[in-house]
Design an enzyme around this catalytic site. Structure first.
Site, PDB file in Angstrom:
ATOM      1  CG  ASN A 110      -0.294  -0.474   2.484  1.00 11.70           C
ATOM      2  OD1 ASN A 110       0.380  -1.502   2.499  1.00 11.70           O
ATOM      3  ND2 ASN A 110      -0.468   0.264   3.551  1.00 11.70           N
TER       4      ASN A 110
ATOM      5  CD  GLN B 276      -3.824  -0.359  -1.288  1.00 11.46           C
ATOM      6  OE1 GLN B 276      -4.154   0.196  -2.338  1.00 11.46           O
ATOM      7  NE2 GLN B 276      -4.159   0.128  -0.108  1.00 11.46           N
TER       8      GLN B 276
ATOM      9  CB  SER C 225     -10.790  -3.982   1.425  1.00  9.13           C
ATOM     10  OG  SER C 225     -11.570  -3.078   2.155  1.00  9.13           O
TER      11      SER C 225
ATOM     12  CG  HIS D 139     -12.360   0.950   1.898  1.00  7.38           C
ATOM     13  ND1 HIS D 139     -11.402   1.910   2.084  1.00  7.38           N
ATOM     14  CD2 HIS D 139     -12.023  -0.075   2.708  1.00  7.38           C
ATOM     15  CE1 HIS D 139     -10.515   1.483   2.971  1.00  7.38           C
ATOM     16  NE2 HIS D 139     -10.873   0.274   3.358  1.00  7.38           N
TER      17      HIS D 139
ATOM     18  CB  THR E 193     -27.724 -10.137   9.930  1.00  6.92           C
ATOM     19  OG1 THR E 193     -28.384 -10.911  10.932  1.00  6.92           O
ATOM     20  CG2 THR E 193     -28.693  -9.805   8.811  1.00  6.92           C
TER      21      THR E 193
ATOM     22  CB  CYS F 232      -3.371   2.153   9.203  1.00  3.57           C
ATOM     23  SG  CYS F 232      -4.525   1.406   8.095  1.00  3.57           S
TER      24      CYS F 232
HETATM   25  N1  PLP Z   1      -4.345  -4.683   3.484  1.00  6.73           N
HETATM   26  C1  PLP Z   1      -3.880  -3.635   2.793  1.00  6.73           C
HETATM   27  C2  PLP Z   1      -2.716  -3.828   1.882  1.00  6.73           C
HETATM   28  C3  PLP Z   1      -4.476  -2.387   2.902  1.00  6.73           C
HETATM   29  O1  PLP Z   1      -3.991  -1.356   2.213  1.00  6.73           O
HETATM   30  C4  PLP Z   1      -5.584  -2.247   3.763  1.00  6.73           C
HETATM   31  C5  PLP Z   1      -6.226  -0.935   3.959  1.00  6.73           C
HETATM   32  O2  PLP Z   1      -5.554   0.090   4.039  1.00  6.73           O
HETATM   33  C6  PLP Z   1      -6.037  -3.367   4.476  1.00  6.73           C
HETATM   34  C7  PLP Z   1      -5.400  -4.570   4.303  1.00  6.73           C
HETATM   35  C8  PLP Z   1      -7.194  -3.273   5.423  1.00  6.73           C
HETATM   36  O3  PLP Z   1      -8.393  -3.048   4.734  1.00  6.73           O
HETATM   37  P1  PLP Z   1      -9.719  -2.617   5.502  1.00  6.73           P
HETATM   38  O4  PLP Z   1      -9.685  -1.127   5.560  1.00  6.73           O
HETATM   39  O5  PLP Z   1     -10.845  -3.122   4.671  1.00  6.73           O
HETATM   40  O6  PLP Z   1      -9.678  -3.235   6.841  1.00  6.73           O
END
Ligand code: PLP
Length: 514
Positions: free
Chosen positions: A166, A194, A214, A216, A252, A341
């Site tokens: 990321n 990613q 993921s 988003h 659910t 994060c």
């Molecule tokens: N793994 C990677 C490489 C990510 O970039 C992210 C999110 O930044 C995640 C896992 C975690 O994803 P989520 O936000 O859906 O928990």
């Protein structure tokens, strides 16, 4: 809430362009996804576990979305479960593998550039007796296969390998990693979060056991992830309860989010087709940055096949990222230092350190991640603002990391603490001691009361509003302005000891000039 203040201040300083270059943190929801989700929220409230018609219809929608996700990653629908996010998927896969193998086998091998949802899960398992080893990387951040070969043994039950990082965008040779793991009977978890939507995904060909996703990061909604579990690979549920997701994940189903994830996957081919255009914009960014600052260092692999098309990690020697990012924020440009994060942290990114950057170089690094709404005009604007900043054509605001705000600064006679939190937020949360409260909607009415011979430390709840006000004060001729990065929230997380001891003490409420 802060939005209202932002718009006011942007009006005040006549500046309102928005350029979002942080798509690895999250992406905007696409129109098609939003429309699909709206339909569900409006009409489709049936519980997928209910046997009557609207329940059955909801269940059908879950299965349709599952097929869509499975098709996109080249899996069978029976191998895909929905989770609340990729962090959950990573936790579930790793803890499940540990539950299955430990203590007969004790070792996990991982790259040192895993996302915190993997790295911190491994750190937790270490406290439970699991051995974790990190394999070495080459200068581009790719796994040194010879090192992996050397470390792996019959005691190793899992290899965690982030497919695309990321922060730097480096792509691993996952097939080669899997081949080595299989030779020694170890399972493989590939964090593909990613990568989905940026490069083709084929979990069957790669032969990984678990893969995580993921929505988003893919122009889908937040709060929905997926976990691929290869048929036959061991899996123990992480959440116990009802029989949803074939008994593998209770709770659910979040139907609107699941439908949104499916709709986002339908657009993956379109996203992939746009990646050459995105890569082209990344090339021009690099070219411009090399002209603006010839000693800049590109941390993302330059070989295009080894890096995500949209991601650029770049170090500007001598330019602290906190100041640069504050300036970019003020000019409406969103980028990040490392991953989202780690915002508010002042410890250098573990990823950048793992690929050999010093602490100082990591503090001089920003990550730019382009997306499908990014235009060539955005790139020109971004590089122009960076140039002005680096060439010192704009006066800038100092950034104070939350951990650095200690008692010396809080009680320094030469520091004037300015609380620009929205008044309603002050009601519930005490602020910094010795602060002077002003109404952020009318900063211009307090200027005469602010000292010109002291450092003014400006803070708000999250660090965004205060950047805007800091630059406003700069524009008004105040020379020594410092902004608390991440705001009161970040400081409370880092220095709760000081917060508990001093919060709310000796606060002065300033009255506006008429
Ligand atoms: N793994 C990677 C490489 C990510 O970039 C992210 C999110 O930044 C995640 C896992 C975690 O994803 P989520 O936000 O859906 O928990």
């Amino acid at each position: 809430m802060e939005i209202q203040y932002f718009s006011f201040l942007k009006h005040l300083i006549r500046f309102n362009r928005q350029v979002y270059l942080d798509h690895n943190a999250t992406t905007p929801v696409s129109d098609r996804v939003r429309k699909a989700m709206e339909q569900v929220l409006k009409r489709q409230y049936g519980n997928p576990s209910s046997f009557y018609e609207i329940g059955r219809k909801s269940a059908g929608m879950v299965e349709q979305a599952r097929e869509q996700v499975a098709q996109t990653i080249h899996a069978d629908p029976s191998e895909v479960i929905f989770t609340s996010c990729a962090s959950e998927s990573n936790n579930a896969a790793i803890k499940s593998a540990a539950a299955h193998f430990y203590p007969q086998k004790k070792k996990i091998i991982a790259t040192p550039i895993e996302h915190p949802s993997v790295a911190n899960t491994l750190a937790y398992l270490q406290t439970q007796g699991v051995t974790v080893e990190y394999c070495q990387l080459d200068e581009n951040g790719r796994v040194l296969l010879s090192d992996l070969e050397q470390r792996i043994d019959g005691d190793t039950f899992l290899v965690c390998c982030i497919l695309a990082n990321n922060e730097t965008g480096v792509i691993q040779d996952i097939q080669a990693v899997t081949r080595i793991a299989k030779k020694h009977g170890a399972l493989v978890l590939a964090d593909c979060v990613q990568a989905l939507g940026k490069i083709p995904i084929d979990v069957h060909t790669w032969d990984v056991d678990y893969a995580t996703f993921s929505a988003h990061k893919l122009y889908g909604p937040k709060g929905i992830g997926a976990l691929y579990i290869k048929q036959g690979s061991p899996f123990t549920p992480f959440l116990h309860g009802g029989h949803q997701e074939g008994g593998l994940r209770a709770g659910t189903e979040s139907l609107h989010n699941i439908v949104g994830f499916g709709a986002a996957c339908k657009e993956v081919d379109k996203l992939l087709a746009d990646s050459e255009r995105i890569r082209g914009m990344k090339r021009s960014l690099i070219q411009r940055f090399k002209q603006i600052k010839p000693d800049c260092v590109i941390n993302s692999p330059e070989a295009e096949a080894e890096c995500l098309p949209n991601t650029l990690s770049i170090t500007f020697p001598g330019v602290e990222n906190s100041g640069l990012m504050g300036m970019l924020d003020y000019r409406g440009i969103a980028v990040s230092a490392g991953s989202a994060c780690s915002t508010g942290e002042d410890t250098p990114s573990h990823v950048l350190k793992a690929i050999g950057l010093s602490d100082q170089a990591a503090r001089e690094t920003i990550r730019i991640s382009l997306g499908h709404t990014t235009t060539a005009g955005d790139i020109r604007y971004m590089t122009q603002v960076v140039q002005e900043y680096i060439e010192g054509r704009v006066s800038f605001v100092n950034m104070l990391a939350p951990a650095q705000l200690n008692e010396t600064i809080l009680f320094d006679e030469q520091t004037f603490i300015l609380d620009v939190r929205p008044p309603d937020m002050r009601k519930n949360v005490k602020g910094l001691p010795n602060a002077h409260e002003v109404n952020p909607l009318h900063v211009e009415r307090y200027l005469k009361q602010l000292p010109r011979d002291k450092q003014i430390l400006v803070y708000c709840p999250g660090g965004g509003l205060s950047v805007m006000i800091s630059y406003y004060l700069k524009a008004k001729g105040f020379k020594r302005i410092t902004n608390l990065r991440g705001g009161l929230d970040a400081w409370r997380k880092r220095r709760n000891d000081l917060y508990e001891k001093y919060a709310g003490q000796n606060v002065t409420v300033l009255e506006p000039d008429n």
